[in-house]
Design a protein around this motif. Structure first.
Motif, mmCIF file in Angstrom:
data_model
loop_
_atom_site.group_PDB
_atom_site.id
_atom_site.type_symbol
_atom_site.label_atom_id
_atom_site.label_comp_id
_atom_site.label_asym_id
_atom_site.label_seq_id
_atom_site.Cartn_x
_atom_site.Cartn_y
_atom_site.Cartn_z
ATOM 1 N N LEU A 192 0.866 -1.172 0.000
ATOM 2 C CA LEU A 192 0.000 0.000 0.000
ATOM 3 C C LEU A 192 0.903 1.223 0.000
ATOM 4 O O LEU A 192 1.748 1.382 0.891
ATOM 5 C CB LEU A 192 -0.893 0.008 1.240
ATOM 6 C CG LEU A 192 -1.545 1.355 1.598
ATOM 7 C CD1 LEU A 192 -2.502 1.806 0.504
ATOM 8 C CD2 LEU A 192 -2.252 1.266 2.951
ATOM 9 N N LEU A 193 0.743 2.084 -0.994
ATOM 10 C CA LEU A 193 1.479 3.349 -1.044
ATOM 11 C C LEU A 193 0.514 4.471 -0.679
ATOM 12 O O LEU A 193 -0.430 4.759 -1.413
ATOM 13 C CB LEU A 193 2.075 3.566 -2.434
ATOM 14 C CG LEU A 193 3.202 2.587 -2.798
ATOM 15 C CD1 LEU A 193 3.591 2.738 -4.253
ATOM 16 C CD2 LEU A 193 4.411 2.799 -1.901
ATOM 17 N N LEU A 194 0.741 5.059 0.487
ATOM 18 C CA LEU A 194 -0.144 6.057 1.056
ATOM 19 C C LEU A 194 0.586 7.392 1.140
ATOM 20 O O LEU A 194 1.629 7.492 1.785
ATOM 21 C CB LEU A 194 -0.584 5.610 2.456
ATOM 22 C CG LEU A 194 -1.331 6.622 3.313
ATOM 23 C CD1 LEU A 194 -2.732 6.865 2.755
ATOM 24 C CD2 LEU A 194 -1.417 6.131 4.762
ATOM 25 N N HIS B 19 -2.446 -2.433 11.576
ATOM 26 C CA HIS B 19 -3.098 -3.314 10.605
ATOM 27 C C HIS B 19 -2.128 -4.344 10.028
ATOM 28 O O HIS B 19 -2.430 -4.993 9.019
ATOM 29 C CB HIS B 19 -3.749 -2.480 9.505
ATOM 30 C CG HIS B 19 -4.963 -1.748 9.979
ATOM 31 N ND1 HIS B 19 -6.201 -2.345 10.082
ATOM 32 C CD2 HIS B 19 -5.120 -0.485 10.436
ATOM 33 C CE1 HIS B 19 -7.075 -1.476 10.556
ATOM 34 N NE2 HIS B 19 -6.451 -0.337 10.774
ATOM 35 N N GLY B 20 -0.977 -4.480 10.667
ATOM 36 C CA GLY B 20 -0.060 -5.546 10.325
ATOM 37 C C GLY B 20 0.978 -5.224 9.280
ATOM 38 O O GLY B 20 1.732 -6.105 8.858
ATOM 39 N N PHE B 21 1.045 -3.971 8.849
ATOM 40 C CA PHE B 21 1.988 -3.590 7.802
ATOM 41 C C PHE B 21 3.376 -3.287 8.373
ATOM 42 O O PHE B 21 3.511 -2.767 9.479
ATOM 43 C CB PHE B 21 1.500 -2.345 7.062
ATOM 44 C CG PHE B 21 0.284 -2.568 6.210
ATOM 45 C CD1 PHE B 21 0.382 -3.211 4.987
ATOM 46 C CD2 PHE B 21 -0.967 -2.115 6.628
ATOM 47 C CE1 PHE B 21 -0.732 -3.399 4.195
ATOM 48 C CE2 PHE B 21 -2.093 -2.303 5.839
ATOM 49 C CZ PHE B 21 -1.976 -2.953 4.618
ATOM 50 N N THR B 22 4.379 -3.574 7.568
ATOM 51 C CA THR B 22 5.728 -3.069 7.792
ATOM 52 C C THR B 22 5.832 -1.760 7.030
ATOM 53 O O THR B 22 5.507 -1.715 5.842
ATOM 54 C CB THR B 22 6.790 -4.060 7.297
ATOM 55 O OG1 THR B 22 6.644 -5.284 8.001
ATOM 56 C CG2 THR B 22 8.188 -3.509 7.508
ATOM 57 N N VAL B 23 6.278 -0.693 7.687
ATOM 58 C CA VAL B 23 6.146 0.645 7.101
ATOM 59 C C VAL B 23 7.500 1.323 6.919
ATOM 60 O O VAL B 23 8.305 1.391 7.850
ATOM 61 C CB VAL B 23 5.241 1.537 7.985
ATOM 62 C CG1 VAL B 23 4.999 2.886 7.299
ATOM 63 C CG2 VAL B 23 3.924 0.844 8.282
ATOM 64 N N VAL C 237 4.109 13.202 3.201
ATOM 65 C CA VAL C 237 4.945 12.027 3.436
ATOM 66 C C VAL C 237 4.362 10.852 2.660
ATOM 67 O O VAL C 237 3.137 10.708 2.573
ATOM 68 C CB VAL C 237 5.000 11.677 4.940
ATOM 69 C CG1 VAL C 237 5.869 10.447 5.176
ATOM 70 C CG2 VAL C 237 5.533 12.855 5.757
ATOM 71 N N LEU C 238 5.228 10.027 2.086
ATOM 72 C CA LEU C 238 4.800 8.805 1.412
ATOM 73 C C LEU C 238 5.137 7.625 2.309
ATOM 74 O O LEU C 238 6.283 7.446 2.718
ATOM 75 C CB LEU C 238 5.505 8.652 0.060
ATOM 76 C CG LEU C 238 5.140 7.404 -0.745
ATOM 77 C CD1 LEU C 238 3.692 7.463 -1.214
ATOM 78 C CD2 LEU C 238 6.077 7.239 -1.948
ATOM 79 N N PHE C 239 4.123 6.835 2.612
ATOM 80 C CA PHE C 239 4.299 5.632 3.421
ATOM 81 C C PHE C 239 4.214 4.407 2.516
ATOM 82 O O PHE C 239 3.207 4.206 1.824
ATOM 83 C CB PHE C 239 3.220 5.546 4.501
ATOM 84 C CG PHE C 239 3.198 6.724 5.431
ATOM 85 C CD1 PHE C 239 3.956 6.737 6.588
ATOM 86 C CD2 PHE C 239 2.425 7.845 5.132
ATOM 87 C CE1 PHE C 239 3.944 7.839 7.444
ATOM 88 C CE2 PHE C 239 2.401 8.948 5.982
ATOM 89 C CZ PHE C 239 3.163 8.942 7.138
ATOM 90 N N ALA C 240 5.254 3.611 2.519
ATOM 91 C CA ALA C 240 5.263 2.338 1.793
ATOM 92 C C ALA C 240 4.966 1.250 2.816
ATOM 93 O O ALA C 240 5.825 0.882 3.615
ATOM 94 C CB ALA C 240 6.596 2.112 1.100
ATOM 95 N N ALA C 241 3.738 0.774 2.826
ATOM 96 C CA ALA C 241 3.276 -0.193 3.816
ATOM 97 C C ALA C 241 3.189 -1.576 3.144
ATOM 98 O O ALA C 241 2.396 -1.762 2.235
ATOM 99 C CB ALA C 241 1.911 0.221 4.363
#
Length: 226
Positions: free
Chosen positions: A148-150, A197-201, A215-219
């Motif tokens: 997920l790219l947030l 939610h279990g993501f590595t961020v 900010v861009l979060f790569a989850a």
């Protein structure tokens, strides 16, 4: 990017100029395209707007030398979900049969199994409970190892965050709508939400060349699944 923005000529010269300026000026497009992640077979863009990110993939797929981020295979299925009917229609005109554009609320969309999900500048408009619910659905839909790219604003970014708020109010005014209360979080708050939610961020600053505290979060979903 030139090929992607050229698609919007079919929607009118103004839409082409907007697409060209956005693709060149917003650092998130370059960051996603050049990032270390792989796109996979199916990409879903929630709150896709006019479909600019999807247009990059579609244009690469048409190009003999196009290469998807981090891999040689272009995603086979591109899906965009957009609540604003006008923006969704522009996306359809630009992308034609190269992407599925759905007019509707991301909270009500049935997510297919996918490898990549984009949410750019959308999650903050949802109440906290809806943010949680949507992220839980994304976590279930993503394939193990999917991303997920947030992109969101950092509420702790001082004057840069104030610029984000001013920009949001200005866009609401131009669109003839009312500015709604938004549920922003600090960068650490967004990261903690994703972790729950279990993501590595991984966190990537995304305000370079702009006044905005984005900010861009790569989850990433663990390979063992969530």
């Amino acid at each position: 990017m030139d090929r992607a923005s050229g698609r919007y000529r079919a929607a009118g010269i103004t839409q082409w100029q907007v697409a060209r300026g956005k693709l060149r000026g917003d650092p998130v497009f370059r960051a996603v395209w050049d990032g270390p992640w792989t796109a996979g077979r199916t990409v879903v863009d929630l709150g896709c707007g006019q479909g600019l990110m999807l247009a990059l993939f579609a244009s690469a797929r048409e190009s003999a030398d196009g290469v998807a981020p981090g891999e040689s295979e272009i995603p086979r299925r591109l899906i965009g979900v957009e609540m604003r009917a006008r923006s969704a229609e522009i996306a359809r005109v630009a992308l034609q049969a190269h992407a599925e554009i759905v007019t509707g609320d991301a909270r009500e969309f049935t997510l297919p199994s996918c490898e990549t999900v984009f949410i750019f500048d959308v999650l903050h408009v949802l109440p906290a409970a809806d943010q949680d619910a949507l992220l839980a659905r994304i976590a279930r839909a993503l394939a193990p190892g999917g991303t997920l790219l947030l992109r969101e604003a950092d509420a702790a970014a001082g004057w840069r965050f104030q610029c984000v708020q001013i920009s949001n109010r200005f866009r609401a005014m131009l669109g003839g709508g009312r500015y709604h209360h938004c549920h922003f979080r600090s960068a650490e708050g967004w990261r903690e939400l994703l972790r729950r939610h279990g993501f590595t961020v991984a966190v990537h600053p995304m305000g370079r060349g702009t006044p905005f505290g984005n900010v861009l979060f790569a989850a990433t979903k663990p390979a063992r699944g969530i």
